[in-house]
Design an enzyme around this catalytic site. Structure first.
Site, PDB file in Angstrom:
ATOM      1  N   GLU A 317       0.849  -1.158  -0.129  1.00 14.13           N
ATOM      2  CA  GLU A 317       0.030  -0.123  -0.037  1.00 14.13           C
ATOM      3  C   GLU A 317       0.838   1.298  -0.005  1.00 14.13           C
ATOM      4  OE1 GLU A 317      -3.775   1.943   0.415  1.00 14.13           O
ATOM      5  OE2 GLU A 317      -3.067   0.088  -0.701  1.00 14.13           O
ATOM      6  N   THR A 423     -11.616  10.019 -12.273  1.00 15.48           N
ATOM      7  CA  THR A 423     -10.628   9.341 -11.359  1.00 15.48           C
ATOM      8  C   THR A 423     -11.124   7.670 -11.170  1.00 15.48           C
ATOM      9  OG1 THR A 423      -9.621   9.543  -9.174  1.00 15.48           O
ATOM     10  CG2 THR A 423     -12.009   9.931  -9.419  1.00 15.48           C
TER      11      THR A 423
END
Length: 464
Positions: A317, A423
Site C-alpha cells: 500500500e 478518477t
C-alpha cells in the site's frame, strides 16, 4: 341398455336451463365457474401478449447492439465518425427512442435530483465532511468537477456545473504559491481555511490535482477552463519540491509534507502521478514538456519497482525511503489497486514505448498468480507472504482491468483527443467550452452561454 339411456338422460339435464333455475345455488355456482374460467383465459392471453412484447424489445435491442458492433468493426469510430443513433431513414434512432420510455426518463430525473440534493446538503460550498474529524477532505471536495460539468452539458441545466466550479473558485482565492493544499480544509468560515494537515499526492489529496488537469482537458483546453490549467501548473511546481531520489538506485519518489517536515513516504495511490504528468506535459513548451515527461517516466519506474521488489511481485500500500536504502514496503497489503497500470497506459499511449506494455503484463501475471481464485480475484493481506484476503474491490473491475485492457488495445479505442477518464476510469466526452472564463461572476451564466453537448435520443483513502 336401460343404464345407458339413464346415463345419457342425466348428462342432458345439466344442459337444461330449468335445472339451474329451479335451484339458485346451482345458478350461482355456474356463474362463479364462468367468471373464473374467463379470468383464467384472459390472464393467460395477457401474459402471452406481454411476453411477446418483451421478446420483441429484446430482439430490437440485440439488433441495435449488432449495428453498433458493426460500426466499430468497420472502423467508423477509428476514423472519428461516431455511431449515429438518430440518422433519418435508420432504425437505430427509432429503436433508441422506443427503448427510452417515460418511466426511465422520470427515474433519471429523480436520480439527478438526488445527486443535487446530496451535493447541496454539504455545508455552504458543497464540501463533503469527514465524519471522524469534522473537516472536508480535499479529494472529496474537488473530485466531482468532471461529472457535474458533464451533467450540465448533457441536460442543459447549469446548476450542477455552478456547484462544483464554486468549489474551485473558492480554493483559488487563497491558492498557495506552491499550489500544494493540505488534505483537510474547513469551509465553515467566510473564506476557506486550510487546516494544518498532511500535504500528499496519495490518499485524500490525489484526485484534486488530477481533476485540475482533467477539467482543462474536458473543456478542450480553451480559455474558459484556463484557470484549471493555471492552478495545475502551479501545483506541479509544488510537486517538484517534493521529489527526491534514493541511493543507490536513484528511484524518484514524491514525498509527503507536514508543515516544514518532509516524510519520505509514498503511497501506491500516488502512482497515478506519472500518468497525470505525461498527460499534462503537452500543455507546456518543448523544454518543460520534456522535463515533466522525463519525470513521469522516472516515477513510473519507481512504481513498477513497488511491484518488482516484493516476493509476490505485487505492490504494498505504501513505501518508505531511507538514506542508505532504496525502498521498504510499509503497509504490506495489496487490494488490487489500479494507479500504476493507469500510468503505464498513459505513458504507452503518449510515447509509444512498448516497455510499458511489458511492465503491465508482468503486473497482470502477478495478479493471475497470487490473486485469482475460482470465484474471482482477491487482494493480499501481505505481499511478502502472499496470504490472501477475501475481498475483490470494485475498482479492480472498473479501473485495474480496464486500464490493462486498454494497454493492449489500439489507440483508436477511447482516443485521448476525444475522451478524458475520470478518477474511476469512466470515459467522459471532451466538449469544447467557449463560455466565459470562470470568475466570481461566471458561475451564474457560464453553462448557458456554452454550446451544450446533447446526448443522442433515447479515486481516495482506502477505496473500500
Amino acid at each position: 341398455m336401460g343404464r345407458s339411456r339413464s346415463s345419457s338422460a342425466n348428462m342432458w339435464k345439466y344442459m337444461n336451463p330449468s335445472y339451474y333455475l329451479k335451484r339458485p345455488q346451482r345458478l350461482a355456482l355456474l356463474f362463479i365457474a364462468f367468471v373464473f374460467a374467463t379470468f383464467f383465459f384472459w390472464d393467460r392471453q395477457t401474459l402471452v401478449r406481454d411476453h411477446q412484447e418483451e421478446i420483441s424489445k429484446l430482439h430490437e435491442e440485440v439488433m441495435r447492439l449488432q449495428d453498433l458492433l458493426e460500426e466499430l468493426k468497420n472502423g467508423r469510430s477509428i476514423a472519428g465518425e461516431k455511431p449515429n443513433f438518430s440518422r433519418s431513414g435508420d432504425d437505430v434512432g427509432k429503436k433508441m427512442n422506443f427503448l427510452d420510455d417515460p418511466v426511465d426518463a422520470q427515474r433519471r430525473e429523480k436520480v439527478k435530483d438526488a445527486m443535487r440534493h446530496a451535493w447541496s446538503s454539504y455545508e455552504k460550498y458543497a464540501w463533503g465532511h469527514d465524519e471522524l474529524q469534522g473537516y472536508s477532505i480535499l479529494a472529496d471536495s474537488a473530485s466531482e468537477q468532471l461529472e457535474f460539468i458533464a451533467l450540465s452539458q448533457r441536460t442543459g441545466d447549469p446548476k450542477y456545473q455552478q456547484k462544483v466550479e464554486k468549489v474551485i473558485l473558492e480554493l483559488s482565492r487563497n491558492f498557495p504559491d506552491d499550489g500544494l493544499l493540505p488534505i483537510h480544509i474547513n469551509p465553515a468560515g467566510e473564506e476557506v481555511e486550510f487546516v494544518y494537515s498532511t500535504i500528499t499526492f496519495g490518499a485524500m489529496g490525489d484526485s484534486f490535482y488530477e481533476y485540475l488537469l482533467k477539467a482543462w482537458i474536458q473543456g478542450n483546453r480553451t480559455a474558459a477552463v484556463g484557470r484549471y490549467r493555471k492552478m495545475w501548473e502551479t501545483s506541479m511546481q509544488g510537486l517538484l519540491s517534493l521529489v527526491r531520489r534514493t541511493s543507490p538506485s536513484s528511484f524518484a519518489y514524491i514525498g509527503e509534507k507536514l508543515g516544514d517536515l518532509l516524510n519520505h513516504k509514498m503511497d501506491e495511490l500516488a502512482c497515478f502521478a506519472p500518468g497525470m504528468l505525461a498527460l499534462g506535459s503537452s500543455g507546456y513548451g518543448p523544454d518543460k514538456s520534456q522535463k515533466f515527461l522525463s519525470l513521469a517516466e522516472e516515477l513510473a519506474w519507481t512504481c513498477y519497482n513497488f511491484y518488482q521488489s516484493t516476493p509476490t511481485k505485487l505492490a504494498g500500500e505504501n513505501y518508505s525511503f531511507g538514506k542508505s536504502q532504496d525502498m521498504t514496503v510499509g503497509t504490506s497489503w495489496n487490494i488490487l489497486r489500479p494507479e500504476t497500470v493507469e500510468s503505464l497506459f498513459y505513458l504507452w499511449r503518449l510515447t509509444g514505448n512498448k516497455t510499458y506494455q511489458e511492465w503491465g503484463w508482468n503486473i497482470f501475471q502477478a495478479f493471475e498468480k497470487n490473486s485469482r481464485i475460482k470465484s474471482g480475484y482477491v487482494g493480499l493481506k501481505d505481499v511478502n507472504t502472499g496470504v490472501q484476503d477475501n475481498m475483490m474491490q470494485s475498482f479492480f473491475l472498473a479501473e485495474t482491468l480496464k486500464y490493462l485492457y486498454l494497454l493492449y488495445s489500439p489507440y483508436s479505442i477511447i482516443p485521448l483527443d476525444e475522451w478524458v477518464f475520470n478518477t474511476e476510469a469512466h470515459p467522459i466526452k471532451i466538449v469544447t467550452r467557449n463560455d466565459r472564463a470562470m470568475s466570481s461572476g461566471a458561475g451564474r451564466s457560464s453553462v448557458g452561454q456554452q454550446k451544450l453537448y446533447r446526448r443522442p435520443q433515447s479515486r481516495r483513502e482506502g477505496r473500500w
